[in-house]
Every structure is written in structure tokens, then in C-alpha cells.
Design an enzyme around this catalytic site. Structure first.
Site, short mmCIF file in Angstrom:
data_model
loop_
_atom_site.label_atom_id
_atom_site.label_comp_id
_atom_site.label_asym_id
_atom_site.label_seq_id
_atom_site.Cartn_x
_atom_site.Cartn_y
_atom_site.Cartn_z
N HIS A 87 41.17 62.23 -58.67
CA HIS A 87 42.12 63.27 -59.09
C HIS A 87 42.32 63.32 -60.60
CE1 HIS A 87 43.24 61.55 -55.13
NE2 HIS A 87 43.14 62.80 -54.77
N GLU A 139 46.52 65.26 -59.40
CA GLU A 139 45.65 66.03 -60.30
C GLU A 139 46.48 66.76 -61.36
OE1 GLU A 139 42.71 69.88 -60.37
OE2 GLU A 139 42.74 68.71 -58.52
N ASN A 238 43.51 70.24 -50.78
CA ASN A 238 42.50 71.20 -50.32
C ASN A 238 42.52 71.33 -48.80
OD1 ASN A 238 39.82 69.88 -49.10
ND2 ASN A 238 40.61 68.48 -50.66
#
Length: 332
Positions: A87, A139, A238
Site C-alpha cells: 500500500h 494507501e 478494491n
């Protein structure tokens, strides 16, 4: 053709298997980094944060000798490798590792590193930066940590865009988290461009190829099925986006599950078609486990619904490549 019940009287179920699905090149690189470090140096190998957001992957690496920590101060003085997750991390993390003389291996996905470099370029050119992303995601924390406090503003929704007051509306740029919903991000970008027509966009889309391809595959399958299973962990951005994309594109019910034991069977009574995909950090072995779990209850047929073809490859961190090269030379 709808499959007929089998001799055991199981109801028929057609599984539409999304392709592409599962591991992306950045996840392969990150997991391989930990496994190669374990092979070269032996355990322990320390990993700051989960290497990728998947319970199965993390538990498998723990069994091999990886030790996961949230912060570097949890690591004792050591010569063992210390791996930064896929990340990305704030700049303060490698700086702290260097002060403690850690042998650091950066497994940040190269597509995340691309966003870091873009942000740094905008900052050097005097632009105020908007980061489109989700608060608290590692992230996002890593990207915002590339620059001094106040250099970057996090925008999560169109409503955030309307509330945002930049220092100089004519001197703005935006970057994005790589694992967002394409549709959500498009709406936020449109709102930014409407309010700030001079805003500078990335040279190339920041949402990564794997996120895009997996979402497009789900869009193709969602209207055709009674339910859809996304294999992935609840902290995987995701994977969560894939569940949302399925529900927005005509699927009556979508579940995000880590393993087969997480399936809510009560929501799947009477289904005749099932979509199945996996987030970019979910291994194929769990997809097979899910299919096996359905095969115990249904007469299953599997059809692969293919979308984009992926061939992306990212090499391991330089230190590991050099060690492998030295090992090969010594063996000659």
C-alpha cells in the site's frame, strides 16, 4: 442451458466466473518479496502492516515466519529484513528505518509509487493537491505522508468537493487512490473540474489497471446472476468496491467473503445463477474453495466470462534481485 438436478437431488447452479480476478502484479510482487526474503534469510521477516489486505495470505505468511506489525517501534533491533507493504508508506517510515539501520525492503506497488511521484511533482511546481480516496486507508496515509502537512487535501465525496475551498483555485492538481470505484471517482473528478476548470489531471489514470479490469468484469456478469460472491477481506478497498459495483449494476445480492465459512447461505436460497470474482489481493485457492463449497449444496456448472487480458509484471525490489543474481553467479 440451465443444468439439471444431479442424481443426489441437488438444485442446479450455474456459476459465472469473472476473468480477470484475483492477484494483480503488485500483489504478486509484494507477496513474493516476503516469501523470497524468508527463503534467502530465514525467519523472522518483519512486515509493517498487512503485506496485502487478505486474511488467507497474511496467515499463510505468518506460518512461514513472517511477523506483522503496525509500526516500526514494535520491531526489536534486528538484522532481519523489514518489508513495507504494497500500500505504500509515509516518508517518515523509511527515514525511521534508516535511523535504526534496518534492512528495509520496499514492496510498495509501483502503481502506488507512481501516484507518490505525481504528488511530489505537483508540490514542487507549487500546486495545491487534492487526493481522491478513503480516509484511514493505508494507501491514502502513505500518499499524504509523501508531502508536508497541509500540502494535500483528502476528498472522499462530491459533497466534499462542494465544501472545498482551495488557497488558489487556478493552481490545483488532483491524484487518486489506486483502488477506487471507477464510477465514484468519475463523479468526483467531474465535480472538481466543474468547480475548478483549470485543475491539473494525472498524465495517466491513477486507478490501477487491475482495479479497472476487475470492476468491468463484474459489470458484465452482474445483470446475469441472482447473486454474486466477491472473494476478499473486509479491509480490502478494491474488494469492497467490487461488491458495490455488482449491486449497482443489476445484481440483487452481493456478498464479500474471506473464506467459504463466511458465506451467508440464508441469502442464497433459490438461486440458479451465481457470479464469482476475487479482489486483487485474494488468492485463487480461495476461489476454488468457494466453488467446492457450492458444489456440496448444488449441481454446479462453471462458465468463465472473460474480459481484459492481463500481462503486467513487476520485478522484485532491487536488493533481492541483486542477491538472486549473486547466488546464480556463485552457483555457476
Amino acid at each position: 442451458m440451465t443444468p439439471a438436478p444431479d442424481v443426489a437431488g441437488k438444485p442446479p447452479l450455474a456459476i459465472l466466473l469473472c476473468s480477470p480476478r484475483g492477484f494483480c502484479a503488485g500483489v504478486v510482487r509484494a507477496v513474493d518479496t516476503v516469501e523470497r526474503a524468508l527463503a534467502l534469510y530465514g525467519p523472522p521477516v518483519y512486515v509493517r502492516h498487512e503485506i496485502v489486505h487478505n486474511r488467507y495470505v497474511v496467515e499463510s505468511l505468518k506460518k512461514k515466519g513472517a511477523i506483522f506489525v503496525e509500526e516500526l517501534d514494535e520491531i526489536p533491533d534486528t538484522d532481519a529484513p523489514v518489508v513495507f507493504s504494497a500500500h505504500g508508506v509515509p516518508k517518515s517510515v523509511p527515514e525511521s528505518a534508516a535511523k535504526r539501520n534496518f534492512f528495509a525492503l520496499d514492496a510498495t506497488c509501483p502503481l502506488v509509487s507512481k501516484v507518490h511521484r505525481e504528488a511530489e511533482v505537483h508540490f514542487k511546481r507549487g500546486r495545491e493537491i487534492v487526493l481522491i480516496g478513503h480516509a484511514g486507508h493505508p494507501e491514502v496515509e502513505g500518499t499524504m505522508g509523501q508531502l508536508p502537512p497541509g500540502a494535500m487535501t483528502l476528498i472522499e465525496t462530491v459533497a466534499d468537493v462542494e465544501r472545498f475551498t482551495p488557497r488558489d483555485p487556478a493552481n490545483l492538481a488532483y491524484v487518486t487512490q489506486t483502488t477506487l470505484s471507477i464510477d465514484d471517482c468519475t463523479g468526483i473528478i467531474a465535480a472538481l473540474q466543474r468547480r475548478f476548470p483549470q485543475i491539473t489531471a494525472p498524465h495517466k489514470e491513477d486507478i490501477c489497471y487491475a482495479t479497472t479490469n476487475r470492476q468491468e468484469a463484474v459489470k458484465a456478469v452482474a445483470p446475469r446472476v441472482d447473486a454474486l460472491i466477491v472473494v476478499g477481506s473486509p479491509n480490502s478497498s478494491n474488494s469492497k468496491r467490487l461488491q458495490e459495483v455488482a449491486e449497482r449494476n443489476g445484481c440483487p445480492h452481493a456478498q464479500l467473503v474471506d473464506r467459504a465459512d463466511g458465506i451467508d447461505w440464508s441469502k442464497l436460497d433459490g438461486i440458479r445463477t451465481l457470479g464469482l470474482t476475487a479482489g486483487a489481493s485474494a488468492p485463487e485457492v480461495v476461489v476454488e474453495e468457494i466453488i467446492d463449497a457450492f458444489a456440496t449444496r448444488f449441481a454446479v456448472t462453471v462458465e468463465t466470462v472473460s474480459g481484459a487480458t492481463e500481462s503486467m509484471f513487476f520485478p522484485l525490489p532491487r536488493q533481492l534481485r541483486e542477491l538472486d543474481k549473486a547466488s546464480d553467479t556463485a552457483a555457476e
